[in-house]
Design a protein around this motif. Structure first.
Motif, mmCIF file in Angstrom:
data_model
loop_
_atom_site.group_PDB
_atom_site.id
_atom_site.type_symbol
_atom_site.label_atom_id
_atom_site.label_comp_id
_atom_site.label_asym_id
_atom_site.label_seq_id
_atom_site.Cartn_x
_atom_site.Cartn_y
_atom_site.Cartn_z
ATOM 1 N N GLN A 125 0.826 -1.204 0.000
ATOM 2 C CA GLN A 125 0.000 0.000 0.000
ATOM 3 C C GLN A 125 0.866 1.261 0.000
ATOM 4 O O GLN A 125 0.582 2.222 -0.730
ATOM 5 C CB GLN A 125 -0.912 0.006 1.237
ATOM 6 N N ARG A 126 1.910 1.269 0.805
ATOM 7 C CA ARG A 126 2.784 2.443 0.865
ATOM 8 C C ARG A 126 3.507 2.652 -0.461
ATOM 9 O O ARG A 126 3.681 3.785 -0.918
ATOM 10 C CB ARG A 126 3.804 2.282 2.001
ATOM 11 N N ARG A 127 3.943 1.559 -1.091
ATOM 12 C CA ARG A 127 4.636 1.687 -2.374
ATOM 13 C C ARG A 127 3.713 2.304 -3.431
ATOM 14 O O ARG A 127 4.112 3.217 -4.159
ATOM 15 C CB ARG A 127 5.112 0.311 -2.851
ATOM 16 N N ILE A 128 2.482 1.838 -3.482
ATOM 17 C CA ILE A 128 1.534 2.381 -4.456
ATOM 18 C C ILE A 128 1.222 3.845 -4.141
ATOM 19 O O ILE A 128 1.125 4.687 -5.053
ATOM 20 C CB ILE A 128 0.239 1.536 -4.453
ATOM 21 N N ALA A 129 1.110 4.166 -2.852
ATOM 22 C CA ALA A 129 0.815 5.544 -2.466
ATOM 23 C C ALA A 129 1.958 6.477 -2.847
ATOM 24 O O ALA A 129 1.728 7.587 -3.352
ATOM 25 C CB ALA A 129 0.550 5.613 -0.963
ATOM 26 N N LEU A 130 3.200 6.054 -2.623
ATOM 27 C CA LEU A 130 4.347 6.885 -2.981
ATOM 28 C C LEU A 130 4.444 7.076 -4.491
ATOM 29 O O LEU A 130 4.755 8.172 -4.978
ATOM 30 C CB LEU A 130 5.634 6.258 -2.442
ATOM 31 N N LEU A 131 4.178 6.018 -5.242
ATOM 32 C CA LEU A 131 4.172 6.147 -6.695
ATOM 33 C C LEU A 131 3.069 7.094 -7.147
ATOM 34 O O LEU A 131 3.263 7.895 -8.075
ATOM 35 C CB LEU A 131 3.986 4.767 -7.333
ATOM 36 N N GLY A 132 1.921 6.997 -6.501
ATOM 37 C CA GLY A 132 0.833 7.909 -6.840
ATOM 38 C C GLY A 132 1.190 9.350 -6.556
ATOM 39 O O GLY A 132 0.903 10.249 -7.351
ATOM 40 N N GLY A 133 1.825 9.609 -5.404
ATOM 41 C CA GLY A 133 2.247 10.971 -5.096
ATOM 42 C C GLY A 133 3.233 11.509 -6.110
ATOM 43 O O GLY A 133 3.176 12.685 -6.480
ATOM 44 N N ALA A 134 4.150 10.638 -6.583
ATOM 45 C CA ALA A 134 5.115 11.070 -7.595
ATOM 46 C C ALA A 134 4.410 11.440 -8.893
ATOM 47 O O ALA A 134 4.768 12.437 -9.552
ATOM 48 C CB ALA A 134 6.131 9.957 -7.844
ATOM 49 N N VAL A 135 3.399 10.679 -9.265
ATOM 50 C CA VAL A 135 2.642 10.995 -10.483
ATOM 51 C C VAL A 135 1.916 12.332 -10.323
ATOM 52 O O VAL A 135 1.916 13.164 -11.243
ATOM 53 C CB VAL A 135 1.635 9.868 -10.799
ATOM 54 N N VAL A 136 1.315 12.549 -9.157
ATOM 55 C CA VAL A 136 0.588 13.793 -8.917
ATOM 56 C C VAL A 136 1.529 14.987 -9.010
ATOM 57 O O VAL A 136 1.187 16.031 -9.595
ATOM 58 C CB VAL A 136 -0.106 13.756 -7.535
ATOM 59 N N ARG A 137 2.734 14.853 -8.480
ATOM 60 C CA ARG A 137 3.689 15.961 -8.546
ATOM 61 C C ARG A 137 4.085 16.258 -9.996
ATOM 62 O O ARG A 137 4.316 17.416 -10.361
ATOM 63 C CB ARG A 137 4.933 15.631 -7.724
ATOM 64 N N GLN A 138 4.154 15.235 -10.825
ATOM 65 C CA GLN A 138 4.517 15.441 -12.223
ATOM 66 C C GLN A 138 3.429 16.183 -12.983
ATOM 67 O O GLN A 138 3.704 16.839 -13.983
ATOM 68 C CB GLN A 138 4.771 14.083 -12.897
ATOM 69 N N THR A 139 2.192 16.082 -12.545
ATOM 70 C CA THR A 139 1.090 16.744 -13.257
ATOM 71 C C THR A 139 1.006 18.226 -12.953
ATOM 72 O O THR A 139 0.248 18.945 -13.607
ATOM 73 C CB THR A 139 -0.250 16.094 -12.884
ATOM 74 N N GLY A 140 1.732 18.708 -11.957
ATOM 75 C CA GLY A 140 1.673 20.120 -11.609
ATOM 76 C C GLY A 140 0.542 20.477 -10.668
ATOM 77 O O GLY A 140 0.279 21.652 -10.418
ATOM 78 N N VAL A 141 -0.150 19.468 -10.132
ATOM 79 C CA VAL A 141 -1.213 19.707 -9.167
ATOM 80 C C VAL A 141 -0.598 20.204 -7.863
ATOM 81 O O VAL A 141 0.586 19.973 -7.582
ATOM 82 C CB VAL A 141 -2.022 18.407 -8.953
ATOM 83 N N ASP A 142 -1.397 20.897 -7.067
ATOM 84 C CA ASP A 142 -0.951 21.432 -5.781
ATOM 85 C C ASP A 142 -0.183 20.370 -5.002
ATOM 86 O O ASP A 142 -0.616 19.227 -4.874
ATOM 87 C CB ASP A 142 -2.178 21.900 -4.982
ATOM 88 N N ALA A 143 0.966 20.765 -4.452
ATOM 89 C CA ALA A 143 1.805 19.828 -3.704
ATOM 90 C C ALA A 143 1.076 19.244 -2.502
ATOM 91 O O ALA A 143 1.356 18.117 -2.086
ATOM 92 C CB ALA A 143 3.085 20.525 -3.242
#
Length: 438
Positions: free
Chosen positions: A312-330
């Motif tokens: 779960q943590r691995r998927i969550a961290l990968l998801g956060g990295a994707v969100v940061r790449q999109t330029g969405v609010d940190a």
């Protein structure tokens, strides 16, 4: 609905009495009344009927407030009273709303009730004293300060009405709703109040020619805010499209992200989150599963809540990295990254997303008793996995609104569509909340 009926009843009573008194005593300064009536009607004609935003009719609100606080016309004292002010505002608002009613975009009763009560409050505070000559010797800064104080009091009165209507329609906590309304005054609300006071002062000196001059800046501000609202709407649509990527790829069931976001917002409201915090919560809930796109083999039904904590943590961290790449609010990325952390270490938004996601996964395919069983399982896991206050808030939301077949209350909507405020088109409409009436 007691508060809702009380406010609507008071507004109807004020309108009926004002109309009767005006018909009995006759109309004073008909030219002035016509000028302000036309301006109010134009403000209603230009109201935002295509999006639920705050201050949907700022020009109409400013003109109504200005007429309520008008003491003189080009140096000549006026004689109109508070009932006439309410009558003109009522007639002009209804007249300006005809095209919207014809097009199926009728202003709500909340909008009209708030307009009549707030304008009536300002007129009752000012007109009787002015007509009695109490302010005859007030001039310069003292008179301007008087109008500013009355405008502030009127705005505070409107925020209380807006929060009360929103609370009555949505049953969201009154305190956070009032706080959001007060914060809304710092935006275009302050421009509306300032324009109303300035127009009243200008007409008192130079006459009715001041009306088109001073309403132009507010129209330009309205246009700018409308463009900003359009940009925000496009931004949110982009986030929603990104969230659907997991559904299109077959990693999560159709509608899962939307259901989690809707229910998370209801829980966030119940826990008293502010408007900005709700926006972050909505975006994070929409994108909470985006990390699954990195998986070679999809999780069955996208049910990450049943995976080992490490995965779960691995998927969550990968998801956060994707969100940061999109330029969405940190802040959104932080919530996505930390949704799988230990409960006590998570921010409140991450706790909400985690609990609601687990509930939705357990409830969606468990049959008629699935929602109740899923909620009970979450309660049993509050010792470590889920925050007790979030689970209990979830239970209150489900109990208050009724649970649909998917486990999501049918009345729950996105914060982006629930923003109430002075000049909005619905009252929570929310609150038609959130995303507006005046």
């Amino acid at each position: 609905m007691t508060a809702l009926r009380l406010i609507h009843g008071c507004a109807a009573l004020v309108a009926a009495l004002s109309l009767a008194l005006t018909l009995w005593s006759g109309m004073h300064e008909r030219g002035v009344a016509l000028a302000f009536g036309v301006l109010i009607a134009v403000g209603e004609l230009t109201r935002w009927s295509d999006a639920p935003v705050r201050r949907a009719a700022p020009l109409g609100t400013a003109a109504s407030l200005s007429y309520a606080l008008l003491g003189a016309d080009a140096g000549h004292p006026t004689q109109h009273d508070a009932p006439q002010v309410v009558t003109i505002v009522l007639a002009a608002s209804l007249l300006g709303g005809v095209p919207h009613i014809w097009g199926g975009r009728s202003p709500t009763l909340d909008h009209l009730a708030r307009r009549l009560l707030t304008v009536g409050f300002a007129a009752v505070c000012f007109q009787p004293l002015y007509n009695e000559g109490v302010f005859a010797h007030w001039s310069g800064p003292a008179y301007a300060l008087l109008l500013v104080v009355l405008v502030v009091l009127t705005a505070l009165c409107d925020t209380v009405l807006a929060a009360a209507l929103a609370h009555s329609r949505t049953r969201w906590p009154f305190g956070p709703l009032l706080r959001d309304e007060l914060r809304g005054l710092l935006g275009i609300g302050s421009a509306v109040c300032a324009t109303g006071a300035v127009m009243a002062l200008a007409v008192a000196v130079v006459g009715l020619w001041a009306l088109p001059v001073f309403c132009l800046p507010l129209l330009l501000t309205q246009l700018s805010v409308r463009r900003y609202a359009a940009v925000r709407a496009t931004y949110r649509q982009t986030i929603a499209s990104l969230a659907r990527a997991t559904e299109v790829a077959g990693y999560t069931p159709a509608g899962h992200a939307r259901r989690v976001a809707a229910l998370s917002l209801a829980v966030g409201r119940d826990l008293g989150l502010s408007g900005a915090e709700l926006t972050v919560l909505e975006h994070a809930a929409l994108m909470h599963d985006i990390g699954q796109l990195s998986l070679v083999d999809p999780v069955p039904a996208g049910a990450t809540a049943a995976l080992p904590a490490q995965e779960q943590r691995r998927i969550a961290l990968l998801g956060g990295a994707v969100v940061r790449q999109t330029g969405v609010d940190a802040a959104v990325a932080v919530v996505v990254e930390r949704q799988a952390d230990a409960c006590r270490e998570q921010p409140l938004a991450a706790r909400i997303v985690r609990a609601v996601n687990a509930y939705e996964e357990r409830a969606r395919e468990a049959g008629p008793d699935g929602p109740l069983r899923a909620l009970e399982e979450l309660r049993l896991a509050t010792a470590g996995e889920y925050a007790p206050e979030v689970v209990e808030s979830l239970a209150r939301v489900l109990s208050r609104n009724g649970v649909g077949a998917t486990g999501v209350p049918p009345g729950v909507q996105f914060w982006g569509s629930l923003v109430p405020g002075w000049g909005e088109t619905d009252g929570p409409e929310a609150a038609r909340g959130g995303v507006t009436h005046g």
